[in-house]
Design a protein around this motif. Structure first.
Motif, PDB file in Angstrom:
ATOM      1  N   GLN A   5       0.806  -1.207   0.000  1.00 25.50           N
ATOM      2  CA  GLN A   5       0.000   0.000   0.000  1.00 25.50           C
ATOM      3  C   GLN A   5       0.848   1.270   0.000  1.00 25.50           C
ATOM      4  N   LYS A   6       0.312   2.305  -0.644  1.00 26.13           N
ATOM      5  CA  LYS A   6       0.907   3.628  -0.525  1.00 26.13           C
ATOM      6  C   LYS A   6       0.732   4.100   0.914  1.00 26.13           C
ATOM      7  N   ILE A   7       1.694   4.908   1.395  1.00 30.79           N
ATOM      8  CA  ILE A   7       1.587   5.449   2.746  1.00 30.79           C
ATOM      9  C   ILE A   7       1.944   6.925   2.715  1.00 30.79           C
ATOM     10  N   SER A   8       1.527   7.645   3.737  1.00 32.13           N
ATOM     11  CA  SER A   8       1.831   9.067   3.818  1.00 32.13           C
ATOM     12  C   SER A   8       3.311   9.272   4.097  1.00 32.13           C
ATOM     13  N   ALA A   9       3.889  10.273   3.436  1.00 30.09           N
ATOM     14  CA  ALA A   9       5.299  10.593   3.657  1.00 30.09           C
ATOM     15  C   ALA A   9       5.533  11.152   5.055  1.00 30.09           C
ATOM     16  N   ASP A  10       4.460  11.444   5.778  1.00 29.60           N
ATOM     17  CA  ASP A  10       4.608  11.920   7.155  1.00 29.60           C
ATOM     18  C   ASP A  10       5.321  10.902   8.029  1.00 29.60           C
ATOM     19  N   GLY A 166      10.586  -1.060   6.738  1.00 27.05           N
ATOM     20  CA  GLY A 166       9.874  -2.333   6.831  1.00 27.05           C
ATOM     21  C   GLY A 166      10.265  -3.258   5.702  1.00 27.05           C
ATOM     22  N   ASN A 167      11.505  -3.078   5.193  1.00 26.26           N
ATOM     23  CA  ASN A 167      12.065  -3.862   4.078  1.00 26.26           C
ATOM     24  C   ASN A 167      11.397  -3.592   2.742  1.00 26.26           C
ATOM     25  N   VAL A 168      10.476  -2.641   2.706  1.00 24.62           N
ATOM     26  CA  VAL A 168       9.786  -2.261   1.466  1.00 24.62           C
ATOM     27  C   VAL A 168      10.437  -0.980   0.935  1.00 24.62           C
ATOM     28  N   HIS A 169      10.715  -0.984  -0.362  1.00 23.81           N
ATOM     29  CA  HIS A 169      11.342   0.190  -0.981  1.00 23.81           C
ATOM     30  C   HIS A 169      10.261   1.072  -1.590  1.00 23.81           C
ATOM     31  N   TYR A 170      10.339   2.382  -1.282  1.00 19.68           N
ATOM     32  CA  TYR A 170       9.330   3.342  -1.705  1.00 19.68           C
ATOM     33  C   TYR A 170       9.945   4.457  -2.559  1.00 19.68           C
ATOM     34  N   VAL A 171       9.102   5.024  -3.414  1.00 14.63           N
ATOM     35  CA  VAL A 171       9.449   6.209  -4.191  1.00 14.63           C
ATOM     36  C   VAL A 171       8.488   7.315  -3.781  1.00 14.63           C
ATOM     37  N   THR A 176       3.273  11.446  -0.751  1.00 13.88           N
ATOM     38  CA  THR A 176       2.967  10.014  -0.670  1.00 13.88           C
ATOM     39  C   THR A 176       4.193   9.166  -0.978  1.00 13.88           C
ATOM     40  N   LEU A 177       4.356   8.078  -0.231  1.00 13.60           N
ATOM     41  CA  LEU A 177       5.374   7.080  -0.531  1.00 13.60           C
ATOM     42  C   LEU A 177       4.699   5.926  -1.268  1.00 13.60           C
ATOM     43  N   VAL A 178       5.136   5.695  -2.500  1.00 13.34           N
ATOM     44  CA  VAL A 178       4.535   4.659  -3.346  1.00 13.34           C
ATOM     45  C   VAL A 178       5.484   3.466  -3.410  1.00 13.34           C
ATOM     46  N   PRO A 179       5.012   2.244  -3.122  1.00 14.10           N
ATOM     47  CA  PRO A 179       5.882   1.074  -3.247  1.00 14.10           C
ATOM     48  C   PRO A 179       6.500   1.024  -4.643  1.00 14.10           C
ATOM     49  N   ALA A 180       7.789   0.753  -4.708  1.00 20.68           N
ATOM     50  CA  ALA A 180       8.527   0.865  -5.975  1.00 20.68           C
ATOM     51  C   ALA A 180       7.886   0.051  -7.097  1.00 20.68           C
ATOM     52  N   ALA A 181       7.355  -1.114  -6.761  1.00 21.66           N
ATOM     53  CA  ALA A 181       6.769  -1.976  -7.794  1.00 21.66           C
ATOM     54  C   ALA A 181       5.469  -1.411  -8.356  1.00 21.66           C
ATOM     55  N   GLU A 182       4.916  -0.372  -7.703  1.00 21.39           N
ATOM     56  CA  GLU A 182       3.684   0.251  -8.189  1.00 21.39           C
ATOM     57  C   GLU A 182       3.980   1.493  -9.032  1.00 21.39           C
ATOM     58  N   SER A 195       8.090  -6.889  -7.223  1.00 20.02           N
ATOM     59  CA  SER A 195       8.177  -6.902  -5.765  1.00 20.02           C
ATOM     60  C   SER A 195       8.805  -5.631  -5.215  1.00 20.02           C
ATOM     61  N   SER A 196       8.102  -4.987  -4.263  1.00 20.15           N
ATOM     62  CA  SER A 196       8.641  -3.819  -3.568  1.00 20.15           C
ATOM     63  C   SER A 196       9.357  -4.219  -2.291  1.00 20.15           C
ATOM     64  N   ASP A 197       8.912  -5.302  -1.660  1.00 18.19           N
ATOM     65  CA  ASP A 197       9.610  -5.845  -0.494  1.00 18.19           C
ATOM     66  C   ASP A 197      10.944  -6.401  -1.004  1.00 18.19           C
ATOM     67  N   LEU A 198      12.039  -5.852  -0.512  1.00 15.68           N
ATOM     68  CA  LEU A 198      13.346  -6.217  -1.064  1.00 15.68           C
ATOM     69  C   LEU A 198      13.698  -7.679  -0.828  1.00 15.68           C
ATOM     70  N   ARG A 199      13.111  -8.298   0.184  1.00 12.73           N
ATOM     71  CA  ARG A 199      13.333  -9.740   0.378  1.00 12.73           C
ATOM     72  C   ARG A 199      12.695 -10.512  -0.772  1.00 12.73           C
TER      73      ARG A 199
END
Length: 480
Positions: A5-10, A166-171, A176-182, A195-199
């Motif tokens: 999910q996208k999350i707030s940059a806050d 949280g091991n998830v890479h965001y842009v 807004t922080l958007v998961p890289a895979a989105e 996959s946005s989760d780097l694992r």
């Protein structure tokens, strides 16, 4: 397909930063480790944008033994080798990385100096991964006594809004922080991923050779607690070339990690690195410096205009181009890159654009050349065919600069492959000095005496950095 999910940059502010005293102690401990390491850091950059966090550093555009020896002899802790491998086929990047690994290991053995090898790539996870680091590992291990215990993945790049938590890479897009895979970057024709989760990214890209559950994760909690011993212990347990994911939302996180890393290296561990530009700055102990001014960059007196070449097709680049073209002293020149399918017409188009650029620069204005904004796609296209066609277009774009008979006051290249080809082919740079940045994440080379336009500022503007007005603002600095 994952559904992160996208999350707030806050959330970035929620982590806060250590206080002044704590930050001073973090810096002191890191500098102590760097000072006693004695390791030369070699950064293999898959396009020229990787110098976007450093200054007063050499970048070599070839990897023959003489260049690598010069890099090892330099007084600084690190140097770059520009491979431009993001514009290569898998076969080409295999050959180049095998060759570089052999040369680096040979020079290191002859000099008796240990080294750290970093594969600097895209902070939005595009590129020949895991191929490049795997080739480095296997070639070096075949040649020498070095054995790599693991590989460290750290795509964090604050200046470009790339964060890992949280091991998830965001842009970061706005607030807004958007998961890289989105993002659009994950849909790259050649280097796409899911996959946005780097694992999970590791498992996806290695086709299951390395499992997500086996990845070592350096958490933000342990970094903010400055748990140097705990992080070092995690690194000491890594073996079998397993992967280590580094979470980070600020430079202080990387400083804590690198201190623990150096301590693990001192105890005999060896790692390869796949990282964004931020890790290079921290592991090399590169200091902060102010953004560059026109007076620092444009040191030759000239009444000619500059040239801006835009090759990147990202939506962000198109938005930045539109803002740039609102400036008074710039002139728009569209290059019909779709003519790549018609050899004679393509050559005639190149000649037309070069002549128009020279006319504009002679008048003291800045020529802004850009390719068609919609990426050319063909039915039944393959990844390799798309990459080869892209490289052919990029070669034509760089020739627009290579054929210039007028010396520009500055050169700006927008996009990774575009900037690499202009630097190495059009400007014929063998070695450049990285002066610093004109805007955060946007590096400036000073071209060498051997180049087509010596001592000319060359601004390397990544395709995925900045907001809508950043390109415009950078050119305004150059125009004065």
């Amino acid at each position: 397909m994952e559904t992160k999910q996208k999350i707030s940059a806050d959330i970035l502010e929620a982590y806060g930063r250590p206080g002044k005293k704590e930050l001073e102690e973090v810096d002191r401990l890191l500098q102590k480790e760097i000072g006693t390491s004695g390791r030369k850091i070699i950064v293999l950059d898959d396009d020229p944008t990787g110098v976007q966090t450093v200054h007063d550093i050499s970048v070599y555009t070839d990897w023959d033994k003489g260049s690598v020896e010069k890099g090892f002899r330099e007084p600084g802790s690190l140097f770059y080798i520009l491979t431009n491998s993001r514009g290569f086929t898998a076969e080409q990047t295999t050959r180049v990385h095998d060759e570089i690994a052999r040369v680096v290991e040979e020079v290191a053995e002859e000099s008796g100096r240990p080294y750290i090898l970093i594969s600097r790539s895209d902070s939005t996870l595009r590129g020949h991964y895991p191929l490049e680091t795997l080739r480095l590992k296997e070639t070096i291990e075949e040649k020498g006594m070095v054995r790599f215990d693991g590989e460290i993945l750290c795509p964090f790049f604050k200046e470009g809004g790339r964060y890992t938590l949280g091991n998830v890479h965001y842009v970061k897009y706005g607030d807004t922080l958007v998961p890289a895979a989105e993002t659009e970057f994950a849909r790259d024709k050649t280097f796409g991923y899911h996959s946005s989760d780097l694992r999970e990214y590791v498992e996806e890209k290695t086709k299951g050779a390395f499992k997500a559950g086996d990845v070592t994760c350096i958490s933000l909690e342990s970094l903010r607690a400055r748990d140097y011993d705990g992080i070092e212990a995690q690194l000491l347990r890594v073996e079998g070339f397993n992967k280590v994911v580094v979470n980070a939302v600020d430079y202080c996180d990387l400083k804590v990690f690198c201190t623990s890393l150096y301590r693990a290296l001192k105890k005999g561990k060896n790692f390869l690195f796949r990282s964004g530009a931020a890790l290079v700055k921290v592991i090399g102990g590169i200091t902060d410096q102010p953004l560059l001014t026109r007076e620092q960059m444009v040191t030759r007196h000239t009444d000619k205009g500059g040239i801006v070449v835009v090759g990147s097709h990202t939506a962000k680049t198109t938005e930045q181009l539109e803002a740039l073209l609102t400036l008074e002293k710039v002139r728009a020149i569209e290059f019909n890159s779709d003519l790549v399918l018609e050899a004679e017409a393509f050559e005639e188009e190149i000649r037309r654009v070069v002549e128009e650029c020279e006319r504009v620069m002679d008048a003291g204005d800045t020529a802004v050349v850009y390719t068609r904004r919609k990426l050319l796609t063909l039915e039944h296209d393959t990844k390799e065919e798309a990459l080869v066609r892209s490289v052919k277009i990029s070669d034509a774009v760089q020739s627009l600069v290579a054929r210039l008979a007028v010396t520009p006051s500055f050169v700006v290249a927008k996009g990774g492959i575009t900037s690499s080809d202009i630097g190495t082919k059009a400007l014929a740079v063998r070695r450049a000095d990285v002066m610093g940045q004109i805007k955060p994440g946007i590096p400036v080379w000073r071209t060498g005496e051997e180049s087509k336009f010596p001592a000319t500022p060359y601004i390397i503007f990544p395709g995925n950095v900045g907001d809508a007005t950043t390109l415009k603002e950078a050119v305004e600095v150059l125009l004065g």
